[in-house]
Design a protein around this motif. Structure first.
Motif, mmCIF file in Angstrom:
data_model
loop_
_atom_site.group_PDB
_atom_site.id
_atom_site.type_symbol
_atom_site.label_atom_id
_atom_site.label_comp_id
_atom_site.label_asym_id
_atom_site.label_seq_id
_atom_site.Cartn_x
_atom_site.Cartn_y
_atom_site.Cartn_z
ATOM 1 N N VAL A 75 0.849 -1.188 0.000
ATOM 2 C CA VAL A 75 0.000 0.000 0.000
ATOM 3 C C VAL A 75 0.884 1.238 0.000
ATOM 4 C CG1 VAL A 75 -1.952 -1.116 1.160
ATOM 5 C CG2 VAL A 75 -0.172 -0.012 2.532
ATOM 6 N N LEU A 83 -3.493 4.232 0.730
ATOM 7 C CA LEU A 83 -4.121 3.940 -0.554
ATOM 8 C C LEU A 83 -3.580 2.630 -1.105
ATOM 9 C CD1 LEU A 83 -3.400 7.402 -2.225
ATOM 10 C CD2 LEU A 83 -5.614 6.686 -1.342
ATOM 11 N N SER A 84 -4.404 1.956 -1.909
ATOM 12 C CA SER A 84 -3.859 0.834 -2.665
ATOM 13 C C SER A 84 -2.909 1.418 -3.704
ATOM 14 C CB SER A 84 -4.979 0.049 -3.352
ATOM 15 O OG SER A 84 -5.533 0.820 -4.403
ATOM 16 N N GLU A 86 -2.943 0.863 -6.787
ATOM 17 C CA GLU A 86 -3.767 1.240 -7.935
ATOM 18 C C GLU A 86 -4.378 2.628 -7.743
ATOM 19 O OE1 GLU A 86 -4.038 -1.687 -6.279
ATOM 20 O OE2 GLU A 86 -3.159 -3.018 -7.776
ATOM 21 N N GLU A 87 -4.923 2.891 -6.543
ATOM 22 C CA GLU A 87 -5.509 4.208 -6.259
ATOM 23 C C GLU A 87 -4.441 5.296 -6.352
ATOM 24 O OE1 GLU A 87 -8.960 3.646 -2.938
ATOM 25 O OE2 GLU A 87 -6.943 3.032 -2.344
ATOM 26 N N TYR A 88 -3.276 5.009 -5.784
ATOM 27 C CA TYR A 88 -2.190 5.987 -5.798
ATOM 28 C C TYR A 88 -1.768 6.314 -7.228
ATOM 29 C CZ TYR A 88 2.516 7.862 -5.454
ATOM 30 O OH TYR A 88 3.637 8.639 -5.613
ATOM 31 N N LYS A 90 -3.506 5.970 -9.981
ATOM 32 C CA LYS A 90 -4.597 6.686 -10.653
ATOM 33 C C LYS A 90 -4.584 8.152 -10.238
ATOM 34 C CE LYS A 90 -9.623 6.730 -11.254
ATOM 35 N NZ LYS A 90 -9.721 8.178 -11.160
ATOM 36 N N ASN A 91 -4.437 8.426 -8.927
ATOM 37 C CA ASN A 91 -4.380 9.808 -8.456
ATOM 38 C C ASN A 91 -3.189 10.552 -9.015
ATOM 39 O OD1 ASN A 91 -6.633 9.245 -6.936
ATOM 40 N ND2 ASN A 91 -5.554 9.099 -5.000
ATOM 41 N N THR A 92 -2.048 9.885 -9.110
ATOM 42 C CA THR A 92 -0.840 10.508 -9.652
ATOM 43 C C THR A 92 -1.028 10.835 -11.120
ATOM 44 O OG1 THR A 92 0.515 9.255 -8.090
ATOM 45 C CG2 THR A 92 1.650 10.208 -9.971
ATOM 46 N N ASP A 94 -3.920 11.261 -12.673
ATOM 47 C CA ASP A 94 -4.938 12.301 -12.778
ATOM 48 C C ASP A 94 -4.355 13.684 -12.493
ATOM 49 O OD1 ASP A 94 -6.815 10.401 -13.405
ATOM 50 O OD2 ASP A 94 -7.807 10.427 -11.447
#
Length: 98
Positions: A75, A83-84, A86-88, A90-92, A94
């Motif tokens: 994580v 964050l997972s 994947e979430e991290y 995606k946020n990066t 974005d």
């Protein structure tokens, strides 16, 4: 958010209240790895390790799993939240397109 502020960790468990006895026994076997507890949103999230590189956290996850902790995951800890990966990512991605 700069990527340098993120740290990769191995999540070994997430519980609403107390750690179940069987999990606690398993956690005891890896206590030398430095277990940390993050209290976030009425949950206690248990992690080990803190790395700048994803690969280092991935290697520690293999060690953790060899000690019997089957549901571990890598994580990202950033700005007080976990964050997972994947979430991290995606946020990066974005934030890079803004």
């Amino acid at each position: 958010v700069p990527a340098g502020d993120a740290r990769y960790m191995v999540k070994i468990g997430e519980f609403g209240k107390d750690v179940p006895v069987d999990e606690a026994t398993t956690f005891f076997s890896i206590k030398d790895l430095g277990i940390e507890v993050h209290n976030i949103d009425d949950k206690a999230i248990y992690t080990v390790g803190e790395f700048i590189r994803y690969e280092d956290a991935k290697e520690l996850r293999i060690v953790v799993e060899s000690e019997g902790i089957e549901n571990s995951s890598v994580v990202v800890f950033q700005d007080g939240i976990i964050l997972s990966v994947e979430e991290y990512l995606k946020n990066t991605l974005d934030s890079d397109t803004e």
